[in-house]
Every structure is written in C-alpha cells, then in structure tokens.
Design a protein around this motif. Structure first.
Motif, PDB file in Angstrom:
ATOM      1  N   THR A  61       3.455   0.287  -9.164  1.00  0.00           N
ATOM      2  CA  THR A  61       2.603  -0.056  -8.053  1.00  0.00           C
ATOM      3  C   THR A  61       3.680  -1.007  -7.041  1.00  0.00           C
ATOM      4  OG1 THR A  61       1.662  -1.803  -9.311  1.00  0.00           O
ATOM      5  CG2 THR A  61       0.638   0.561  -9.212  1.00  0.00           C
TER       6      THR A  61
ATOM      7  N   SER B 219      -2.091  -2.143  -7.160  1.00  0.00           N
ATOM      8  CA  SER B 219      -3.123  -1.112  -7.459  1.00  0.00           C
ATOM      9  C   SER B 219      -4.412  -1.418  -6.976  1.00  0.00           C
ATOM     10  CB  SER B 219      -2.986  -0.809  -8.870  1.00  0.00           C
ATOM     11  OG  SER B 219      -3.600  -1.986  -9.684  1.00  0.00           O
ATOM     12  N   SER B 220      -4.514  -2.750  -6.403  1.00  0.00           N
ATOM     13  CA  SER B 220      -5.859  -2.883  -5.792  1.00  0.00           C
ATOM     14  C   SER B 220      -6.129  -2.382  -4.546  1.00  0.00           C
ATOM     15  CB  SER B 220      -5.917  -4.627  -5.698  1.00  0.00           C
ATOM     16  OG  SER B 220      -4.995  -5.027  -4.562  1.00  0.00           O
ATOM     17  N   VAL B 221      -5.472  -1.737  -3.676  1.00  0.00           N
ATOM     18  CA  VAL B 221      -5.581  -1.360  -2.662  1.00  0.00           C
ATOM     19  C   VAL B 221      -5.493   0.199  -2.679  1.00  0.00           C
ATOM     20  CG1 VAL B 221      -4.939  -1.006   0.012  1.00  0.00           C
ATOM     21  CG2 VAL B 221      -4.713  -3.235  -1.064  1.00  0.00           C
ATOM     22  N   TYR B 222      -6.556   0.860  -2.089  1.00  0.00           N
ATOM     23  CA  TYR B 222      -6.644   2.215  -2.128  1.00  0.00           C
ATOM     24  C   TYR B 222      -6.122   2.898  -0.877  1.00  0.00           C
ATOM     25  CZ  TYR B 222      -8.420   7.172  -3.232  1.00  0.00           C
ATOM     26  OH  TYR B 222      -8.547   8.235  -3.474  1.00  0.00           O
TER      27      TYR B 222
END
Length: 411
Positions: A253, A197-200
């Motif tokens: 994710t 989830s850290s990457v948009y």
C-alpha cells in the motif's frame, strides 16, 4: 470507464487472481505504441502496404505523441492541437459529447498541449503552461477535479502549474511535478495510490510520501511503479500476479523498492505485468505471463526477469496482455496476446518472445493500452493496428488490422 467495462475488467482481474493462486500461471496486458520513421529511410524500411501510404504520410499533419486507452486513442499534432477518436461512452474523447468517433476529432481550440495519457476510459494531458487537465470516466475520482462526475470536456486538476508528466490507469491517476514530488488520486482498493490502506478512493491529488526525486510514474490496472533520480525503482498496489516485482504475491500500500539496482531508466505498467529498461539497455519484465507478455516462455514471475540477452533496447510499453519495445536500430518488437492482431505481425498468433513488426528501422519510442497499438514515425506519420471494434484505429472503419495502417488527422 463505463460500468459495463468496469464490471468486465473487475471480473477479469478476479479470474486472473484465481488462476495465479490455483495454477501458478498467467496474466494480462496489451499494447498501444507511439513511435517514428525517418522520411529519407521510409521507402526502404516498410512493407508494401505501408509503402502505399507513404505519399499520404508526407502530406498529412505531423503527430508528436499518441496515447491509447482501452478503446480510444488520442494524439497531439506538432502544432500542439489535440485530437481523439474511438469509444466515447464516458466522454473520454473530450469533444463535449458521448458519441463515438471513427475518425479523429479535435479537443477544444487550445494549441498548447504538450503531453497526453489515456486510461481505460479517461484521458489526461499536460499543457505547455504545466497545467493538468483530465476528462472522461470519473466513477472513482480518477479525474482529480474533486468530484465523481464524468466529464465530456477537459477539466483542470487543481491550480498547480508545475505538472511535469501524468499516467492514467484503469481507475486511478498519478503524476509527477517539476519539484520531483509524486501525486496520485482515484481508486485505492488495492493500495495503488501508495497512500496506505485507509483511503478507498480520492477525488483530488494527494502527495505520495515526502520524496522529491521522482522522475517518472506509470499506472496499470491496480498497481503503480515509479523511478527516482537515483535510478531506483519502486512499485505498489496489487501484486496478485507478481507485478510489483517484490518476490511475492502480496500487495503493497506504499512504495516498495524493487531489488537493489540503481540502473533503472524507465518502467511501464500493464494490466497485471510490468516491464522496464536499464541503463545498459537490457529489458526486464515480471508479473503475469498467460499470453507471453513477459517475453519469456515461463509462468508468472515475481521478480524482474531479463528478456533474452539483447542489450539494445531503448524503451518499452505494456498494456492489456501485450508488450512492445524499440531497439537502438529503430526496429519495433511486440509480444504477448495477439487475438486482435495487436502485435502487428500480420497474424493473430500469441507470441512468447519479441516478434518484429515489419522491417522498418525508424521507430522511436512507444505507448501502450488496450487491444490495439499505435505508433508515430519520425516523419510524424501515425500508424495503428489491432482491435477496431470501437473505431479506435481512426481509419474511418471498424475493421480489425493485423499490420500497421496509417491514420490521417485532419489538416
């Protein structure tokens, strides 16, 4: 895709999520299909309208594969040239313009195209040298060229020469390499890239995990599924309608295994539903079912649900509110949303169970996308039907069709 389309799709997705939460109901998806017909059997297995085009089909350049996006269509001829038509707002036709086309136009001069995939408003294709190329909308980096700039002609994705297959979703793209690794890029708001989830969003391919036994991947609106060489099935991303098949409405994710079965042979991700075939040729679907796109008369399903008791399915494809599949006898069946005639049964009535398209027994495999459907027969003739507001049927008109109509590519 255009910002207008992006907003429409996003609003629609939000409405779907609210519907599931409030009423325990439904979803969306539709269909575009590439399939085939034996020349020797064509006259006996087609409708009168189809039969009237038989001579033209025999004379027209043959098509080997077809792909359809939200409002555009592309096809590769047997001479490995690439042709596209329909909406071109973001350059998804790849002809160097943003002009929509009512008939097929050639993409560049290359004669080495091997595989084609269309997302909502972007297109990707693999060439025979295993290079990967994408073009069209790039708002979320879905072209993988390191930018967020729309492209009106094909741009190469990195410098790898080991791409085996590619799948283009709404705003993200995933592909498998010949070494069995899986790579994704583009939008990741709901974890559809499988990278956490850290990457948009990502503007270049990133490897998903460390597994080297991936054999196929499919991308929906905001979820992704893939199969491994051991027959297991994995999904990740949005699951607001149960489209991951994990038994819940919670998104994931990173890749999560769907059940424990090791007999999955192919999977297809629609807008918010998913379908797959097993080695015993049974068909299974799950996720939203607002239009009957699961092929069963129930509400949404969070785990795989068998479609009928038939064990002769060879392949399935899912798109916006609709699904289509082929049986071993070469017959084609579609179900779900039929508002624009995309089921090809001559009506605009939604279907909650597989409904046969004509009487032909020579369809082969298929592809699915927006609110139109396209199919290739074994004689190489191309047929499309359904929504034609953006000329995505390629017949030179914007007339909606509820039964298959032939598309003739230029010689």
């Amino acid at each position: 895709m255009s910002e207008c389309q992006d907003g429409w799709l996003r609003d629609r997705w939000q409405r779907s999520a609210r519907t599931v939460a409030a009423t325990a109901a439904m979803s969306v998806a539709s269909v575009v299909l590439a399939l085939g017909t034996m020349v020797g059997q064509a006259a006996a297995g087609v409708s009168p309208a189809e039969r009237g085009s038989l001579n033209a089909a025999l004379a027209a350049p043959a098509v080997s594969s077809v792909a359809a996006g939200y409002a555009h269509t592309c096809a590769i001829r047997t001479d490995a040239t690439l042709w596209c038509w329909g909406s071109n707002y973001s350059g998804e036709l790849g002809d160097g313009t943003t002009t929509s086309r009512t008939t097929p136009v050639r993409v560049g001069t290359a004669t080495t195209w091997a595989g084609i995939e269309a997302g909502s408003s972007h297109t990707c294709a693999v060439q025979t040298d295993r290079t990967l190329w994408c073009w069209g909308s790039n708002l979320r980096g879905q072209l993988g060229d390191g930018s967020t700039t729309n492209r009106t002609t094909p741009v190469r994705v990195g410098n790898a020469t080991t791409w085996a297959s590619v799948s283009a979703g709404d705003s993200h793209t995933c592909a498998v390499r010949t070494d069995g690794t899986l790579w994704c890029w583009g939008f990741n708001r709901l974890g559809q890239l499988g990278l956490g989830s850290s990457v948009y969003y990502l503007v270049a391919p990133a490897q998903v995990g460390t597994a080297t036994n991936w054999v196929g991947v499919t991308t929906g609106f905001a979820h992704t599924c893939a199969t491994r060489a051991d027959g297991t099935l994995w999904c990740w991303g949005d699951s607001s309608s149960g489209q991951l098949g994990l038994g819940s409405l919670s998104y994931a994710t990173t890749p999560a295994q769907v059940g424990t079965a090791t007999t999955w042979t192919g999977v297809t991700a629609g807008y918010t539903h998913t379908c797959a075939v097993r080695t015993d040729r049974t068909l299974w679907c799950w996720g939203d079912n607002g239009y009957g796109q699961l092929g069963v008369n129930t509400t949404y399903q969070t785990t795989p649900t068998q479609v009928g008791n038939i064990s002769t399915w060879t392949g399935v494809n899912a798109g916006f509110d609709t699904s289509c599949a082929v049986r071993t006898d070469g017959s084609l069946w579609c179900w779900g949303n039929n508002a624009t005639g995309q089921l090809g049964d001559g009506t605009t009535t939604n279907r909650y169970a597989p409904t046969r398209v004509g009487t032909a027994t020579t369809w082969t495999s298929g592809l699915v996308a927006g609110y139109h459907t396209c199919a290739v027969r074994t004689d190489g003739s191309l047929w499309c039907w359904g929504n034609n507001a953006n000329a995505q049927l390629g017949d030179g008109t914007t007339t909606q069709r509820s039964t298959p109509a032939q598309v003739t590519l230029p010689s």
